[in-house]
Motif scaffolding. Structure first.
Motif, PDB file in Angstrom:
ATOM      1  N   THR A 204       5.796  23.992  -9.242  1.00 36.06           N
ATOM      2  CA  THR A 204       6.583  24.825  -8.343  1.00 36.06           C
ATOM      3  C   THR A 204       6.031  24.739  -6.924  1.00 36.06           C
ATOM      4  N   SER A 205       6.822  25.207  -5.990  1.00 32.94           N
ATOM      5  CA  SER A 205       6.408  25.188  -4.584  1.00 32.94           C
ATOM      6  C   SER A 205       6.792  26.509  -3.923  1.00 32.94           C
TER       7      SER A 205
ATOM      8  N   SER B 107      12.746  21.883  -8.338  1.00 35.25           N
ATOM      9  CA  SER B 107      11.649  21.857  -9.313  1.00 35.25           C
ATOM     10  C   SER B 107      12.219  21.833 -10.722  1.00 35.25           C
ATOM     11  N   VAL B 108      11.739  20.901 -11.545  1.00 36.87           N
ATOM     12  CA  VAL B 108      12.136  20.821 -12.955  1.00 36.87           C
ATOM     13  C   VAL B 108      11.024  21.425 -13.793  1.00 36.87           C
ATOM     14  N   LEU B 109      11.364  22.484 -14.534  1.00 36.96           N
ATOM     15  CA  LEU B 109      10.373  23.255 -15.289  1.00 36.96           C
ATOM     16  C   LEU B 109      10.872  23.532 -16.701  1.00 36.96           C
ATOM     17  N   PRO B 110       9.949  23.741 -17.648  1.00 41.91           N
ATOM     18  CA  PRO B 110      10.369  24.202 -18.982  1.00 41.91           C
ATOM     19  C   PRO B 110      10.763  25.668 -18.910  1.00 41.91           C
TER      20      PRO B 110
ATOM     21  N   SER C  88      14.385  15.087 -13.728  1.00 39.35           N
ATOM     22  CA  SER C  88      13.776  14.958 -12.404  1.00 39.35           C
ATOM     23  C   SER C  88      14.341  13.760 -11.643  1.00 39.35           C
ATOM     24  N   VAL C  89      14.540  12.651 -12.340  1.00 34.81           N
ATOM     25  CA  VAL C  89      15.092  11.460 -11.692  1.00 34.81           C
ATOM     26  C   VAL C  89      16.559  11.677 -11.339  1.00 34.81           C
ATOM     27  N   GLU C  90      17.302  12.263 -12.244  1.00 33.14           N
ATOM     28  CA  GLU C  90      18.709  12.541 -11.970  1.00 33.14           C
ATOM     29  C   GLU C  90      18.859  13.384 -10.713  1.00 33.14           C
ATOM     30  N   LEU C  91      18.072  14.451 -10.622  1.00 35.54           N
ATOM     31  CA  LEU C  91      18.170  15.344  -9.468  1.00 35.54           C
ATOM     32  C   LEU C  91      17.712  14.647  -8.191  1.00 35.54           C
TER      33      LEU C  91
ATOM     34  N   ALA D 204      19.426  16.750  -5.059  1.00 34.77           N
ATOM     35  CA  ALA D 204      19.720  18.121  -5.495  1.00 34.77           C
ATOM     36  C   ALA D 204      19.170  19.154  -4.516  1.00 34.77           C
ATOM     37  N   ALA D 205      19.829  20.289  -4.467  1.00 34.20           N
ATOM     38  CA  ALA D 205      19.414  21.394  -3.611  1.00 34.20           C
ATOM     39  C   ALA D 205      18.118  22.000  -4.118  1.00 34.20           C
ATOM     40  N   PRO D 206      17.333  22.630  -3.248  1.00 34.25           N
ATOM     41  CA  PRO D 206      16.104  23.308  -3.691  1.00 34.25           C
ATOM     42  C   PRO D 206      16.414  24.390  -4.719  1.00 34.25           C
ATOM     43  N   GLY D 207      15.466  24.630  -5.593  1.00 36.44           N
ATOM     44  CA  GLY D 207      15.623  25.650  -6.625  1.00 36.44           C
ATOM     45  C   GLY D 207      14.984  25.198  -7.914  1.00 36.44           C
ATOM     46  N   GLU D 208      14.924  26.091  -8.881  1.00 37.79           N
ATOM     47  CA  GLU D 208      14.357  25.780 -10.184  1.00 37.79           C
ATOM     48  C   GLU D 208      15.444  25.296 -11.137  1.00 37.79           C
TER      49      GLU D 208
END
Length: 333
Positions: free
Chosen positions: A145-146, A153-156, A304-307, A312-316
């Motif tokens: 995260t940032s 951000s790609v997260l579980p 992550s690669v797709e986005l 992609a816009a910022p966000g989780e």
């Protein structure tokens, strides 16, 4: 291309149109056949640097990791990223910085100098180290995260995964659960990343909402490993008995707990039910087989690669975690 044109008896313009897949050119099937046959015979390959200058796209992607490439997470996470890049006709360059800030800056600049279309910055710690200057290409953070600057951000989805683990034991009738691997200071510990914090808070919230008594068993070691699992499970048996169900915060802790319970003459799940997180490779060696919430590493790498390539816009962007029910938990007798 000039050589291909001469060999095929056509103009360089015609060859360019055919090799670049242009439609509606009016060129015959025979012209297409001659161009492709000549290109094959002469070993022609397009100049990707020249094409990149024209299209402002390089068909390449940068993957920068701190330690992921040398950890057990590497296989599925990088495999997912590679598959997504290949499906989009991109080549992925992978670099590892070993957590060094200067090395990350050097790696990012090297990738930008090579004209990558986007960057994925992956971290094993859950806390992404951001570039000193925001790159001009799209950037996606993988497993990090940032809070200081908005990135995609790609997260579980740890909160949902925790809910599934808790609901499993609640449904089986357990009203008292021991939590193994709980740090003494939840909000000030090197192992408690923002994602792990969500895991713990999700468990506590779900259990408390159902009226389940939660007994945290802190640990003293600086690692979530089997030794920590053995230590905390042994302490639970000694200080917080009876122990009928436990949630281990990862599979290594669960493995240590298995040994502690067996050393005390207890059987799983007849005497103690165990649920865990990660679905790590260690699970395949445990008997009975461990019920655990799987981390979606391959799906995260792919996403992550797709986005990144979509800008992609910022966000989780959360990837679902799945409870894989096996034989380590049973209903209360």
């Amino acid at each position: 291309m000039t050589d291909v044109a001469a060999h095929a008896g056509l103009s360089t313009t015609a060859v360019s149109l055919i090799l670049n897949g242009k439609t509606g050119t009016g060129l015959s099937e025979d012209a297409h056949r001659r161009v492709f046959a000549s290109a094959l015979e002469l070993g022609y390959r397009p100049n990707l640097m020249a094409r990149g200058l024209r299209t402002e796209k390089s068909a390449t992607l940068g993957f920068v990791s701190d330690h992921i490439a040398s950890t057990r997470y590497a296989g599925p996470m990088i495999r997912g990223a590679l598959h997504a890049a290949r499906e989009r006709s991109h080549t992925m360059f992978i670099t590892e910085t070993e957590g060094e800030r200067a090395e990350q800056e050097r790696a990012i600049q090297a990738l930008l100098d090579r004209g990558v279309d986007a960057l994925v910055i992956a971290t094993v710690t859950g806390r992404a180290v951001l570039p000193e200057r925001r790159p001009a290409v799209p950037v996606v953070l993988l497993n990090g995260t940032s809070p200081d600057e908005p990135y995609a951000s790609v997260l579980p989805d740890e909160a949902e995964g925790a809910r599934q683990a808790a609901e499993h034991l609640i449904t089986l009738g357990h009203r008292r659960v021991h939590l193994l691997g709980m740090p003494p200071q939840l909000y000030d510990h090197p192992l408690i990343t923002p994602q792990v914090k969500r895991r713990i808070e999700g468990l506590l919230s779900a259990f408390r909402a159902a009226g389940v008594d939660v007994v945290p068993i802190p640990y003293k070691r600086e690692a979530w490993d089997a030794e920590t699992g053995f230590e905390t499970a042994s302490r639970a048996l000694r200080d917080a008995a009876p122990v009928g169900a436990v949630v281990a915060l990862n599979d290594a802790i669960a493995a240590g707990a298995y040994e502690a319970f067996r050393s005390a003459g207890l059987e799983i799940p007849q005497d103690v039910s165990v649920v865990s997180f990660d679905d790590d490779g260690i699970v395949s060696f445990l008997r009975p087989r461990l019920s655990t919430v799987a981390l979606p590493y391959e799906a995260m790498g792919r996403r992550s690669v797709e986005l990144a390539l979509e800008g992609a816009a910022p966000g989780e962007y959360l990837e679902a975690m799945e409870l894989r029910v096996r034989e380590s938990a049973r209903p209360v007798a």
